[in-house]
Design a protein around this motif. Structure first.
Motif, mmCIF file in Angstrom:
data_model
loop_
_atom_site.group_PDB
_atom_site.id
_atom_site.type_symbol
_atom_site.label_atom_id
_atom_site.label_comp_id
_atom_site.label_asym_id
_atom_site.label_seq_id
_atom_site.Cartn_x
_atom_site.Cartn_y
_atom_site.Cartn_z
ATOM 1 N N ASP A 1 65.986 11.940 36.359
ATOM 2 C CA ASP A 1 67.521 12.055 36.300
ATOM 3 C C ASP A 1 67.958 12.662 37.506
ATOM 4 O OD1 ASP A 1 70.024 11.203 35.346
ATOM 5 O OD2 ASP A 1 70.187 12.899 34.302
ATOM 6 N N ILE A 2 67.343 12.302 38.861
ATOM 7 C CA ILE A 2 67.989 12.705 40.112
ATOM 8 C C ILE A 2 68.754 11.721 40.830
ATOM 9 C CG2 ILE A 2 67.163 13.929 42.333
ATOM 10 C CD1 ILE A 2 65.072 15.254 40.673
ATOM 11 N N GLU A 3 69.595 11.663 41.502
ATOM 12 C CA GLU A 3 70.259 10.909 42.437
ATOM 13 C C GLU A 3 69.980 11.224 44.075
ATOM 14 O OE1 GLU A 3 74.703 9.060 43.266
ATOM 15 O OE2 GLU A 3 74.241 9.814 41.627
ATOM 16 N N TYR A 4 69.469 10.188 44.551
ATOM 17 C CA TYR A 4 68.949 10.275 45.899
ATOM 18 C C TYR A 4 70.085 9.597 46.981
ATOM 19 C CZ TYR A 4 64.546 12.002 43.818
ATOM 20 O OH TYR A 4 63.931 12.756 42.959
ATOM 21 N N ASN A 5 70.453 10.354 48.088
ATOM 22 C CA ASN A 5 71.403 9.801 48.884
ATOM 23 C C ASN A 5 70.961 9.735 50.548
ATOM 24 O OD1 ASN A 5 73.672 8.982 46.997
ATOM 25 N ND2 ASN A 5 73.507 11.119 46.601
ATOM 26 N N ALA A 6 71.149 8.516 51.133
ATOM 27 C CA ALA A 6 70.937 8.469 52.545
ATOM 28 C C ALA A 6 69.516 8.948 52.820
ATOM 29 C CB ALA A 6 72.137 8.782 53.230
ATOM 30 N N ILE A 7 68.519 8.752 52.396
ATOM 31 C CA ILE A 7 67.175 9.495 52.845
ATOM 32 C C ILE A 7 66.420 8.266 53.401
ATOM 33 C CG2 ILE A 7 65.273 10.518 52.007
ATOM 34 C CD1 ILE A 7 66.645 11.768 49.889
ATOM 35 N N PHE B 1 68.941 5.563 43.672
ATOM 36 C CA PHE B 1 68.692 5.786 45.077
ATOM 37 C C PHE B 1 69.758 5.008 45.701
ATOM 38 C CE2 PHE B 1 64.476 6.188 43.228
ATOM 39 C CZ PHE B 1 63.663 7.155 43.871
ATOM 40 N N ASN B 2 70.599 5.587 46.585
ATOM 41 C CA ASN B 2 71.794 5.038 47.221
ATOM 42 C C ASN B 2 71.268 5.291 49.020
ATOM 43 O OD1 ASN B 2 73.413 4.697 45.050
ATOM 44 N ND2 ASN B 2 73.457 6.847 45.022
ATOM 45 N N ASN B 3 71.529 3.879 49.416
ATOM 46 C CA ASN B 3 71.521 4.041 50.915
ATOM 47 C C ASN B 3 70.131 4.503 51.612
ATOM 48 O OD1 ASN B 3 74.014 2.841 51.603
ATOM 49 N ND2 ASN B 3 74.880 4.550 50.585
ATOM 50 N N CYS B 4 69.158 4.519 50.843
ATOM 51 C CA CYS B 4 67.790 4.897 51.235
ATOM 52 C C CYS B 4 66.994 4.028 52.046
ATOM 53 C CB CYS B 4 66.989 5.651 50.086
ATOM 54 S SG CYS B 4 67.953 6.950 49.224
ATOM 55 N N ASP B 5 66.265 4.327 53.032
ATOM 56 C CA ASP B 5 65.290 3.437 53.572
ATOM 57 C C ASP B 5 63.690 4.026 53.425
ATOM 58 O OD1 ASP B 5 63.973 1.932 55.531
ATOM 59 O OD2 ASP B 5 65.143 2.624 57.430
ATOM 60 N N ASN C 1 70.141 -3.321 44.135
ATOM 61 C CA ASN C 1 71.441 -4.020 44.156
ATOM 62 C C ASN C 1 71.773 -4.046 45.396
ATOM 63 O OD1 ASN C 1 72.119 -4.174 41.208
ATOM 64 N ND2 ASN C 1 72.245 -2.030 41.077
ATOM 65 N N ARG C 2 71.961 -4.980 46.096
ATOM 66 C CA ARG C 2 72.362 -4.959 47.652
ATOM 67 C C ARG C 2 71.338 -4.428 48.457
ATOM 68 N NH1 ARG C 2 76.088 -3.205 44.283
ATOM 69 N NH2 ARG C 2 75.706 -0.841 45.347
#
Length: 189
Positions: free
Chosen positions: A7-13, A30-34, A71-72
């Motif tokens: 239950d962790i949210e990761y952003n822009a990594i 995971f949001n905006n991760c590469d 998603n996207r």
């Protein structure tokens, strides 16, 4: 030993080649991760969501996807064929999957919504009940696949040879019948 993350949210990594290896993620976002530089080894994703992430060219040979939503995301040239097949469940919405491979996978009931699925390898895959909703399937390969009860009704640019692909009770639109008749070299108007 595997590290466990819940239950962790990761952003822009931007992950490096081995950064996620030997880890299990459950109920993570995971949001905006590469992930494009990753060479995955012993990684598990359970009930995870990837939003606006990049996987293009990632090596995901040893990954378990257990109820995962993309998603996207940009997932070009990724080979899903060697993923862990135990409880394998994935769904895609507004993703680019061009040149990826699902060869021999059982992806029953998978949903592809508004996706670019150009030149994707579905050969020998079990696509029973799969929904292709408004997807571009240009040059995707379905030879020897099982696509029974699959829904292609709103998708386009597919070419499927019914003599080489099981399509019993699959749904197609009248507008795209040419994709089923291509080998006969006839014109449908």
């Amino acid at each position: 030993m595997t590290d466990y993350f819940l239950d962790i949210e990761y952003n822009a990594i931007a992950y490096d080649e081995k950064e996620v290896n030997l880890k299990e993620f459950e109920c993570c976002i995971f949001n905006n991760c590469d992930f494009s530089q990753c060479v995955f080894v012993a990684v598990t994703f359970i009930d995870c969501t990837f939003n606006d992430c990049v996987f293009s060219g990632a090596k995901i040979n040893y990954v378990a996807f257990r109820t995962v939503f993309f998603n996207r995301c940009i997932i070009e040239d990724v080979n899903f064929a060697m993923c862990d097949k135990l409880i394998f469940e994935i769904h895609f919405k507004e993703c680019v999957l061009d040149f990826s491979k699902f060869y021999t996978l059982k992806i029953k009931e998978t949903t592809f919504i508004n996706c670019s699925i150009i030149a994707v390898d579905f050969m020998n895959a079990d696509l029973t009940g799969v929904v292709f909703d408004n997807c571009d399937l240009y040059r995707s390969e379905f030879s020897k696949a099982i696509a029974n009860k699959a829904n292609f009704k709103t998708s386009y640019n597919y070419t499927i040879d019914p003599s080489k692909t099981k399509i019993k009770k699959a749904v197609f639109s009248n507008n795209e019948l040419k994709g089923l008749l291509f080998k006969h070299d006839i014109t449908v108007k």
